[in-house]
Motif scaffolding. Structure first.
Motif, PDB file in Angstrom:
ATOM      1  N   GLY A 100      -6.278  64.924  47.864  1.00 50.77           N
ATOM      2  CA  GLY A 100      -5.295  65.958  47.565  1.00 50.77           C
ATOM      3  C   GLY A 100      -5.889  67.353  47.649  1.00 50.77           C
ATOM      4  N   ILE A 101      -7.117  67.512  47.180  1.00 45.59           N
ATOM      5  CA  ILE A 101      -7.799  68.806  47.259  1.00 45.59           C
ATOM      6  C   ILE A 101      -8.080  69.165  48.718  1.00 45.59           C
ATOM      7  N   LYS A 102      -8.483  68.173  49.508  1.00 46.38           N
ATOM      8  CA  LYS A 102      -8.766  68.429  50.928  1.00 46.38           C
ATOM      9  C   LYS A 102      -7.508  68.892  51.669  1.00 46.38           C
ATOM     10  N   VAL A 103      -6.361  68.300  51.336  1.00 43.80           N
ATOM     11  CA  VAL A 103      -5.110  68.733  51.964  1.00 43.80           C
ATOM     12  C   VAL A 103      -4.747  70.144  51.501  1.00 43.80           C
ATOM     13  N   TYR A 104      -4.965  70.436  50.215  1.00 41.02           N
ATOM     14  CA  TYR A 104      -4.766  71.818  49.732  1.00 41.02           C
ATOM     15  C   TYR A 104      -5.602  72.795  50.560  1.00 41.02           C
ATOM     16  N   GLU A 105      -6.864  72.457  50.803  1.00 38.89           N
ATOM     17  CA  GLU A 105      -7.742  73.339  51.568  1.00 38.89           C
ATOM     18  C   GLU A 105      -7.212  73.547  52.983  1.00 38.89           C
ATOM     19  N   SER A 106      -6.735  72.464  53.600  1.00 39.55           N
ATOM     20  CA  SER A 106      -6.202  72.576  54.952  1.00 39.55           C
ATOM     21  C   SER A 106      -4.998  73.512  54.990  1.00 39.55           C
ATOM     22  N   LEU A 107      -4.130  73.387  53.986  1.00 36.90           N
ATOM     23  CA  LEU A 107      -2.973  74.285  53.903  1.00 36.90           C
ATOM     24  C   LEU A 107      -3.396  75.724  53.652  1.00 36.90           C
ATOM     25  N   ALA A 108      -4.371  75.887  52.765  1.00 30.66           N
ATOM     26  CA  ALA A 108      -4.796  77.236  52.375  1.00 30.66           C
ATOM     27  C   ALA A 108      -5.588  77.933  53.483  1.00 30.66           C
ATOM     28  N   LYS A 109      -6.135  77.165  54.405  1.00 33.27           N
ATOM     29  CA  LYS A 109      -6.806  77.764  55.563  1.00 33.27           C
ATOM     30  C   LYS A 109      -5.787  78.236  56.605  1.00 33.27           C
ATOM     31  N   ARG A 110      -4.584  77.693  56.513  1.00 32.14           N
ATOM     32  CA  ARG A 110      -3.547  78.025  57.506  1.00 32.14           C
ATOM     33  C   ARG A 110      -2.523  79.031  56.977  1.00 32.14           C
ATOM     34  N   PHE A 111      -2.086  78.829  55.738  1.00 32.70           N
ATOM     35  CA  PHE A 111      -1.029  79.672  55.171  1.00 32.70           C
ATOM     36  C   PHE A 111      -1.584  80.577  54.081  1.00 32.70           C
ATOM     37  N   ARG A 112      -0.970  81.719  53.940  1.00 39.66           N
ATOM     38  CA  ARG A 112      -1.420  82.639  52.894  1.00 39.66           C
ATOM     39  C   ARG A 112      -0.584  82.433  51.635  1.00 39.66           C
ATOM     40  N   PRO A 113      -1.155  82.623  50.465  1.00 42.39           N
ATOM     41  CA  PRO A 113      -0.409  82.438  49.205  1.00 42.39           C
ATOM     42  C   PRO A 113       0.545  83.609  48.961  1.00 42.39           C
ATOM     43  N   GLY A 114       1.545  83.331  48.143  1.00 41.99           N
ATOM     44  CA  GLY A 114       2.453  84.384  47.713  1.00 41.99           C
ATOM     45  C   GLY A 114       3.237  85.028  48.827  1.00 41.99           C
ATOM     46  N   SER A 115       3.467  84.261  49.928  1.00 38.79           N
ATOM     47  CA  SER A 115       4.118  84.874  51.085  1.00 38.79           C
ATOM     48  C   SER A 115       5.520  84.353  51.340  1.00 38.79           C
ATOM     49  N   ILE A 116       6.064  83.579  50.386  1.00 41.66           N
ATOM     50  CA  ILE A 116       7.373  82.976  50.604  1.00 41.66           C
ATOM     51  C   ILE A 116       8.454  84.044  50.512  1.00 41.66           C
ATOM     52  N   GLU A 117       9.315  84.073  51.509  1.00 39.23           N
ATOM     53  CA  GLU A 117      10.359  85.092  51.534  1.00 39.23           C
ATOM     54  C   GLU A 117      11.429  84.795  50.484  1.00 39.23           C
ATOM     55  N   GLY A 118      12.014  85.827  50.003  1.00 40.77           N
ATOM     56  CA  GLY A 118      13.117  85.673  49.067  1.00 40.77           C
ATOM     57  C   GLY A 118      12.668  85.345  47.703  1.00 40.77           C
TER      58      GLY A 118
END
Length: 536
Positions: free
Chosen positions: A518-536
């Motif tokens: 689960g942590i490894k998947v979090y890392e993969s997501l966090a390497k691709r997407f930036r936090p706090g960027s959800i529109e609306g």
């Protein structure tokens, strides 16, 4: 900081004894040791007359100069400079998320993925088909008492996953080169697990303690901006142009471009939906067999000899190659525990082992299992769910043999190929009713042959293991997932935005390894997407 490699000490030692022993090994005064922290503790019982604990400890001395002096005069086998591997990861993703990431499944893989995402501001939505722990406990206790199964909340499904109703083992064979494993253990300790889990060689939480830890993790996840939805079973996936666009719940569509698929090894209906949607999957080997119960005193005496009463409940790990060429081995051994009805489908019955933190029940139990491969499953070559159907056949036979109760047979009766009609001196310690019958009719012949061969061989290692009144309970069919949901190097499926994760996806085996995935998947997501960027 120094690391003492091997500090041997008696089984009745106190914490101050560790400091005195460390000072003696390093040839320093006790007052020169500013801090001593156990990193690992194992019990060495190879010589029954010399049973002792062996520690690895990190030690801070009064000055760096003294540490250097110690390193020059002691052998590396005694002490070295500590290389403290700490988990460290910083999100670097640049892509914008239009919707909050969705994690399906609140077992250790999904829970840790969601928790780490929440800590970094990704505001994940965690979907769990079953009930929260507080509600789940009552539902399962009612099932064990009255036999009324709820398909979405049971030993397999609900907050915490299948591991919540287990021994809560936290050991793993994987080396911790990244600090992820230590981070998992420290997170459990942060939320109320005993601190000793961070250094014991074979740590376990116990089902009673784990339930409380999971509730605290959920509350913190929510405080950090995450959302947890229970009774939220995903029924389908929306995929457009090979990209995830959302998930369907029973009464809602949830748009999203990121889905973490942490569904556990028993989400058979979800496996079917994935096959229907063309998600790449493959068959994989797993193992099936039975649980065996002995009195815990027998195991303690065999492992510890005359010091058994001074030590924690003993475990064992046994392997053997049977005459038919099949390997048989013990799995998920539960000292001082219960055998539980772990069913999740109507008219199918499977068992598992469970212990409280104290491990103080009268019986020891363990799975005795044999590996089965796609060649054993039968079915069409292209049918990726042939292993699921193989499990169902065994579980259906077990349900019929026990008339809905856990089927039980004494080892001696299996040896003589006759059903059991009476219990001997070992009384089954179960959660859920049991019925005396024949286990043999629930299993393929090669499994039964392997069991008989293996139990006889294990008696050479633990005298009394082949007691003819030892209790066999069946079937154990959910040792691991029968499928693998394929993913690439970045842990993503061929379907963009879909991240298979954990034990059910075929990438973990146990609480810690699932949490690490689960942590490894979090890392993969966090390497691709930036936090706090959800529109609306």
């Amino acid at each position: 900081m120094l690391r003492i490699q091997q500090l041997k000490i008696g089984i009745e030692h106190k914490k101050e004894d560790l400091t005195e022993k460390a000072a003696k090994l390093l040839s320093v005064k006790k007052e020169d040791i500013i801090e001593l922290r156990p990193v690992k503790r194992s019990l060495d019982a190879r010589k029954k007359e010399e049973i002792h604990y062996s520690y690895v400890c990190e030690v801070v001395l009064s000055s760096e100069a003294l540490e250097e002096k110690v390193l020059r005069r002691v052998k590396p086998q005694i002490a070295v400079r500590a290389e403290n591997v700490r988990y460290c990861f910083t999100p670097t993703g640049k892509e914008r998320l239009t919707h909050r990431p969705v994690i399906i499944g609140a077992g250790p893989a999904g829970l840790f993925c969601a928790y780490y995402l929440a800590k970094e501001g990704y505001a994940p939505i965690l979907l769990e088909r079953g009930a929260p722990v507080e509600e789940r406990v009552g539902i399962i206790e009612d099932f064990w008492k009255n036999g009324i199964l709820q398909p979405d909340t049971n030993v397999q499904f609900g907050e915490g996953g299948a591991g919540t109703f287990s021994d809560g083992k936290l050991n793993t064979m994987v080396k911790d080169t990244t600090g992820r494993i230590r981070s998992v253990l420290e997170t459990f300790a942060l939320f109320g697990a005993p601190e000793e889990i961070t250094y014991l060689n074979k740590p376990h939480i116990g089902t009673d303690c784990l339930r409380e830890v999971i509730v605290r993790m959920r509350k913190e996840l929510i405080r950090l901006g995450g959302e947890v939805r229970f009774h939220a079973r995903v029924t389908d996936f929306s995929i457009e142009k090979n990209r995830m666009t959302g998930v369907f719940l029973e009464d809602e569509f949830l748009p999203c471009e990121v889905v973490v698929l942490a569904i556990g090894h028993s989400a058979r209906d979800t496996f079917s939906v994935l096959r229907k949607r063309g998600i790449p999957m493959s068959k994989k080997a797993f193992a099936v067999g039975v649980r065996i119960e002995h009195e815990q005193d027998l195991i303690n005496r065999a492992q510890y000899g005359g010091t058994a009463e001074k030590l924690p409940a003993a475990d064992y790990k046994l392997t053997h190659t049977a005459a038919n060429g099949r390997g048989i081995y013990s799995f998920c051994m539960c000292p001082g525990g219960f055998v539980v009805n772990a069913s999740s489908e109507p008219e199918c019955l499977t068992v598992n082992g469970m212990s409280n933190h104290a491990r103080d029940e009268r019986n020891a139990n363990s799975a005795l299992i044999v590996t089965v491969t796609p060649e054993d499953f039968g079915g069409a070559e292209e049918d990726v769910l042939a292993g699921v159907e193989f499990q169902r056949r065994l579980e259906g036979a077990a349900y019929l043999a026990g008339a809905g109760k856990i089927p039980v047979q004494l080892y001696g009766d299996l040896l003589n190929h006759k059903p059991s009609v009476t219990i001997g001196h070992i009384v089954p310690n179960t959660k859920g009713a049991y019925r005396l019958t024949s286990i043999e009719e629930c299993l393929p012949m090669f499994i039964t042959e392997s069991l008989l061969d293996g139990i006889a061989a294990f008696d050479m290692k633990i005298k009394g293991f082949a007691d003819e009144e030892a209790v066999l309970l069946g079937v154990e069919a959910r040792t691991s997932s029968p499928v693998r949901i394929e993913r690439g190097e970045e842990l993503e499926s061929e379907i963009s935005g879909l991240y298979p994760c954990g034990e059910g996806a075929g990438y973990a085996g146990g609480i810690v390894s699932a949490a690490v995935d689960g942590i490894k998947v979090y890392e993969s997501l966090a390497k691709r997407f930036r936090p706090g960027s959800i529109e609306g």
